[in-house]
Design a protein around this motif. Sequence first.
Motif, PDB file in Angstrom:
ATOM      1  N   ASP A   1      10.102   3.682  -3.852  1.00 55.57           N
ATOM      2  CA  ASP A   1       9.212   4.421  -4.897  1.00 55.57           C
ATOM      3  C   ASP A   1      10.089   4.690  -6.293  1.00 55.57           C
TER       4      ASP A   1
ATOM      5  N   GLU B   1       2.473   7.350  12.200  1.00 58.76           N
ATOM      6  CA  GLU B   1       2.568   7.087  10.784  1.00 58.76           C
ATOM      7  C   GLU B   1       3.388   5.908  10.313  1.00 58.76           C
TER       8      GLU B   1
ATOM      9  N   LYS C   1      11.915   9.022   3.425  1.00 56.69           N
ATOM     10  CA  LYS C   1      11.669   8.234   4.384  1.00 56.69           C
ATOM     11  C   LYS C   1      12.847   7.860   5.285  1.00 56.69           C
TER      12      LYS C   1
ATOM     13  N   GLY D   1       9.851   6.400   8.948  1.00 59.80           N
ATOM     14  CA  GLY D   1       8.777   5.829   8.208  1.00 59.80           C
ATOM     15  C   GLY D   1       8.322   4.465   7.786  1.00 59.80           C
TER      16      GLY D   1
ATOM     17  N   LYS E   1       5.321   2.436   9.234  1.00 64.57           N
ATOM     18  CA  LYS E   1       4.649   1.039   8.739  1.00 64.57           C
ATOM     19  C   LYS E   1       5.776   0.076   8.890  1.00 64.57           C
TER      20      LYS E   1
ATOM     21  N   CYS F   1       0.884  -1.277  -0.133  1.00 65.65           N
ATOM     22  CA  CYS F   1       0.142   0.055   0.089  1.00 65.65           C
ATOM     23  C   CYS F   1       0.895   1.257  -0.031  1.00 65.65           C
ATOM     24  N   TRP F   2       2.402   1.475   0.467  1.00 67.26           N
ATOM     25  CA  TRP F   2       3.018   2.103   0.507  1.00 67.26           C
ATOM     26  C   TRP F   2       4.532   1.767   0.175  1.00 67.26           C
ATOM     27  N   LYS F   3       5.282   2.950  -0.161  1.00 70.43           N
ATOM     28  CA  LYS F   3       6.564   2.543  -0.420  1.00 70.43           C
ATOM     29  C   LYS F   3       7.472   3.352   0.249  1.00 70.43           C
ATOM     30  N   THR F   4       8.687   3.106   0.571  1.00 66.91           N
ATOM     31  CA  THR F   4       9.657   3.882   1.133  1.00 66.91           C
ATOM     32  C   THR F   4      10.681   4.727  -0.135  1.00 66.91           C
TER      33      THR F   4
ATOM     34  N   GLU G   1      -2.978  -2.034   6.096  1.00 65.86           N
ATOM     35  CA  GLU G   1      -2.693  -0.657   6.182  1.00 65.86           C
ATOM     36  C   GLU G   1      -1.639  -0.100   7.004  1.00 65.86           C
ATOM     37  N   ASN G   2      -1.047  -0.943   7.875  1.00 63.77           N
ATOM     38  CA  ASN G   2      -0.107  -0.947   8.991  1.00 63.77           C
ATOM     39  C   ASN G   2       1.035  -1.657   8.922  1.00 63.77           C
TER      40      ASN G   2
END
Length: 338
Positions: free
Chosen positions: A265, A178, A20, A119, A180, A13-16, A219-220
């Motif tokens: 990313d 925030e 970060k 992050g 992850k 869901c997210w990238k470093t 999401e976490n």
Amino acid sequence: MKFQTEIELPQFCWKTGYRKRNLFMGSCFTENVGNKMAGLKYPVDINPFGILYNPVSVANGLRFLLEKKKFAKNDLIQNNGLWHSFFHHSRFSSPDAEETLDAINNRIESSAEFLKNAGFLFLTFGTAWVYAYNKTGQTVSNCHKIPEKEFRRFRLTPDEITENYKQLFSEIRQINPEIKLIFTVSPIRHWKDGAIENQRSKSTLLLAIDQLVNELGKENCDYFPAYEIVMDELRDYRFYADDMIHLSNSAINHIWEKFQMALIDEESRNISKKVKNLITAVNHKPFNRQTKEHQQFLTESLQKTQDIQNRFPYLNLASEQDYFLTQLTEIKNIQFKL
């Protein structure tokens, strides 16, 4: 035909990336990937307690960071002429107790601050087997060559690991809402446990992580399948070091490429190519550094470094700029004397 089974990577869901901070803790596999990022100038902190293999030791380390624990001399033990901490790798050990404490406490202070602003937290578990010191009942991170009879050895259960980390993650999010969390299981076999017990141990870790990801929510947190990549994509001893246990450089590079594509990313991956060229320039060793060609090379490299730093101010290229400036200054001083 395909001559290799390929692991399908999760859609995270997210990238470093370079924007970060990334804290790595766990087994030596953590250092393999963490050092790849460090070498490309990503903001990382790697194993502030040294290499830790089991989930309890990793959790203990994280709690010490949360409470900013200050170790004192009565927290250390002395064995074979060295002062050790049961919660640290032997890289912190020293013949002088104060030197050991300074190294431990300075690192906890800096890493505690890093965790508050991180992050991403990457945790790699190596084994579910742990050792508890008989005199205190405390699970240790390293036995420091103290006789095995002074410890009780047992294997954690998936539920024990899960309950520990559910509470711990809640505590971490109180100071860093925030952050992850990415789990991995080290693909390096703990052969001293035997083939069967090693598999049971790895299975315990995999079950615990699966339960944690399901309960904490994607999401976490999530899981990166380093273990499966080695077991199924790299099923050949040419991907192992001479001891047939640890991974070869080609295997580490393969996992790194997978890791980059899955968790870093696109902007940062593109920047890293430029950074890699700068690192190559820093490591360049000319036959004669006083030639006009080499001076031009240093001047152009310095300009590229400054351009990249100006374009991406969140990078830290101070050491590279200092290197090129120092080299140019030294050459000019030599020429002036001549």
